[in-house]
Design an enzyme around this catalytic site. Sequence first.
Site, PDB file in Angstrom:
ATOM      1  N   ILE A 172       0.825  -1.214   0.000  1.00 50.90           N
ATOM      2  CA  ILE A 172       0.000   0.000   0.000  1.00 50.90           C
ATOM      3  C   ILE A 172       0.862   1.268   0.000  1.00 50.90           C
ATOM      4  CG2 ILE A 172      -0.254   0.354   2.504  1.00 50.90           C
ATOM      5  CD1 ILE A 172      -3.304   0.601   1.984  1.00 50.90           C
ATOM      6  N   GLY A 211      12.301  -3.132  11.794  1.00 47.11           N
ATOM      7  CA  GLY A 211      11.354  -2.465  10.911  1.00 47.11           C
ATOM      8  C   GLY A 211      10.058  -3.221  10.691  1.00 47.11           C
ATOM      9  N   HIS A 262       9.011  -8.986   1.493  1.00 49.73           N
ATOM     10  CA  HIS A 262       8.955  -7.805   0.627  1.00 49.73           C
ATOM     11  C   HIS A 262       9.697  -8.140  -0.667  1.00 49.73           C
ATOM     12  CE1 HIS A 262       7.769  -4.557   3.530  1.00 49.73           C
ATOM     13  NE2 HIS A 262       8.262  -5.392   4.424  1.00 49.73           N
ATOM     14  N   HIS A 314       5.936 -11.865   6.156  1.00 47.75           N
ATOM     15  CA  HIS A 314       5.781 -11.401   4.777  1.00 47.75           C
ATOM     16  C   HIS A 314       7.142 -11.157   4.153  1.00 47.75           C
ATOM     17  CE1 HIS A 314       5.507  -7.987   7.564  1.00 47.75           C
ATOM     18  NE2 HIS A 314       6.143  -7.272   6.652  1.00 47.75           N
TER      19      HIS A 314
END
Length: 113
Positions: A32, A92, A101, A99
């Site tokens: 997003i 972070g 990235h 997940h």
Amino acid sequence: MSSPCLFCRIASGEIPAKKLYEDDEVFAFWDISPQAPTHFLVIPKKHLSGPEAISAEDEALIGKVVRIGAQLARENGAEHCRLAMNNGAEAGQTVFHLHLHVLGGRPMSWPPG
Ligand code: AMP
Ligand code: ZN
């Protein structure tokens, strides 16, 4: 009762996301808040809070997450890409459903910030 986990709710379709890929075990969707021209996330549908939570029985599943991440990157113009998992808040991590990235479409510097 629905899961309180954001990414479980995205994987189940309860919360809409820009889906890129789905099978019975893995879900991929566009980030997003993209940090590169190509930036999407690949998750196992099974809830694992992060890399620390991976057990031996999940090894094939996480290998599949990485394989699909690299394949989708190639299909979306980012053959050269960074595959990253943040493990813990200080690294972070903000969403505590594992997940991967996948970032690409621009040169990547090292080390990351
Ligand atoms: P991390 O900081 O490694 O936990 O990464 C979480 C990522 O999820 C960030 O890059 C966010 O931009 C992304 N994100 C958060 N909420 C959503 C959402 N609803 N749809 C897509 N990506 C999201
Ligand atoms: Zn979850």
